[in-house]
Scaffold this active site. Sequence first.
Site, mmCIF file in Angstrom:
data_model
loop_
_atom_site.group_PDB
_atom_site.id
_atom_site.type_symbol
_atom_site.label_atom_id
_atom_site.label_comp_id
_atom_site.label_asym_id
_atom_site.label_seq_id
_atom_site.Cartn_x
_atom_site.Cartn_y
_atom_site.Cartn_z
ATOM 1 N N VAL A 149 -9.130 -0.101 4.589
ATOM 2 C CA VAL A 149 -9.553 0.136 5.969
ATOM 3 C C VAL A 149 -8.326 0.077 6.868
ATOM 4 O O VAL A 149 -7.605 -0.916 6.866
ATOM 5 C CB VAL A 149 -10.587 -0.909 6.436
ATOM 6 C CG1 VAL A 149 -11.076 -0.569 7.840
ATOM 7 C CG2 VAL A 149 -11.758 -1.000 5.468
ATOM 8 N N THR A 156 -7.703 2.968 10.004
ATOM 9 C CA THR A 156 -7.762 3.656 11.290
ATOM 10 C C THR A 156 -8.779 3.070 12.259
ATOM 11 O O THR A 156 -8.485 2.942 13.458
ATOM 12 C CB THR A 156 -8.050 5.157 11.066
ATOM 13 O OG1 THR A 156 -7.088 5.684 10.159
ATOM 14 C CG2 THR A 156 -7.972 5.924 12.373
ATOM 15 N N ASP A 168 0.833 -1.204 0.000
ATOM 16 C CA ASP A 168 0.000 0.000 0.000
ATOM 17 C C ASP A 168 0.869 1.257 0.000
ATOM 18 O O ASP A 168 1.907 1.311 0.675
ATOM 19 C CB ASP A 168 -0.902 -0.031 1.240
ATOM 20 C CG ASP A 168 -1.988 1.016 1.199
ATOM 21 O OD1 ASP A 168 -2.461 1.355 0.090
ATOM 22 O OD2 ASP A 168 -2.397 1.495 2.279
ATOM 23 N N HIS A 169 0.449 2.262 -0.740
ATOM 24 C CA HIS A 169 1.092 3.586 -0.758
ATOM 25 C C HIS A 169 2.616 3.511 -0.768
ATOM 26 O O HIS A 169 3.287 3.913 0.185
ATOM 27 C CB HIS A 169 0.625 4.421 0.437
ATOM 28 C CG HIS A 169 -0.750 4.967 0.280
ATOM 29 N ND1 HIS A 169 -1.070 5.982 -0.599
ATOM 30 C CD2 HIS A 169 -1.902 4.622 0.890
ATOM 31 C CE1 HIS A 169 -2.358 6.236 -0.515
ATOM 32 N NE2 HIS A 169 -2.891 5.425 0.378
ATOM 33 N N HIS A 205 -7.902 9.994 4.863
ATOM 34 C CA HIS A 205 -7.153 8.998 5.615
ATOM 35 C C HIS A 205 -7.347 9.293 7.099
ATOM 36 O O HIS A 205 -7.055 10.393 7.563
ATOM 37 C CB HIS A 205 -5.657 9.067 5.278
ATOM 38 C CG HIS A 205 -5.311 8.398 3.993
ATOM 39 N ND1 HIS A 205 -4.486 8.971 3.044
ATOM 40 C CD2 HIS A 205 -5.660 7.193 3.479
ATOM 41 C CE1 HIS A 205 -4.344 8.140 2.022
ATOM 42 N NE2 HIS A 205 -5.050 7.064 2.256
ATOM 43 N N GLY A 206 -7.854 8.323 7.840
ATOM 44 C CA GLY A 206 -8.141 8.563 9.253
ATOM 45 C C GLY A 206 -9.612 8.856 9.457
ATOM 46 O O GLY A 206 -10.471 8.442 8.671
ATOM 47 N N ALA A 257 -11.994 4.417 4.375
ATOM 48 C CA ALA A 257 -13.308 3.927 4.801
ATOM 49 C C ALA A 257 -13.633 4.312 6.239
ATOM 50 O O ALA A 257 -14.802 4.471 6.591
ATOM 51 C CB ALA A 257 -13.369 2.401 4.663
ATOM 52 N N SER A 258 -12.606 4.459 7.062
ATOM 53 C CA SER A 258 -12.840 4.726 8.485
ATOM 54 C C SER A 258 -13.624 6.017 8.686
ATOM 55 O O SER A 258 -13.272 7.064 8.140
ATOM 56 C CB SER A 258 -11.503 4.810 9.234
ATOM 57 O OG SER A 258 -10.830 3.567 9.195
#
Length: 280
Positions: free
Chosen positions: A229, A231, A81-82, A178-179, A208-209
């Site tokens: 998903v 955080t 990821d990333h 993000h978060g 998604a969080s």
Amino acid sequence: MLVNTKEILLKAKEEQYAVAAFNVFNLETVQAAIRVAEQQQHPVIIALGERYFGTVDVEGFASLVRELAMKASIPVALHLDHAYEKESIVRAIRAGFTSVMYDGSKYEIEENTRRTKEIVEIAHMAGVSVEAEIGSVALGAFSDEEEGAGTLTDPIEAKKFVEETGVDFLAAAIGTVHGMYKGEPNIRLDLLDEIRNLVDIPLVLHGASGTPDEILREAVVRGICKVNVNTEVSLAATRHLAESFAQEERKNAHLSTIMADMQQAMETVMTKFVRLFMNK
């Protein structure tokens, strides 16, 4: 069984559901993700971010996931990821990851296209699928990701980018973070529709969080095939630990008990997301 992420997402696209890509950090998070996926009989993607390469033995981690996946009754993919550095992507490919994400979103579109195309050529030679991103996801609360500009994906640019790079799936920036959100979420489902109409590869939603369940369900209906998903799972674990150590009788509990209970706390949150994405 360990499979190529593209295989999982093409089936998700065809059958109109999404697959959770759970960011993991240790044995318990991996076990939780695979156990929940098996309970729900739904595929799962195990995602490790480049930012954790300093604290996680990448090759050992890949071997661990591969062994657990071989025993699983559902398809499991291992995703980088990333990633921002080519060296990290090559290392992940050599370690056995089945997909990689090159994040060139900080660059202008021409440079992002050039760099992404190079990564696609390298990964495809090894039979590894590639995710990329145009636009960027802003940084919310309780996240350890890097700050993003929050630039939404331009559908016309997305179409051209996919055609020129040959990426296998694309992260679409439609207003998630993000978060956890610091205000009211403003998710552009109409923009997702525009992107979906022009881009014919699986689409990915990061952040998604904290996103309302009804928005996630609708995003899946409108073409999202992979949802990252992180955080909410992390918070479930850390809050469980904080509450546990606040109890006098738990302060001297054995570490094995503490970690098993923490895994259960994460499984509860993961189950919610997997069920949301199944689109049933």
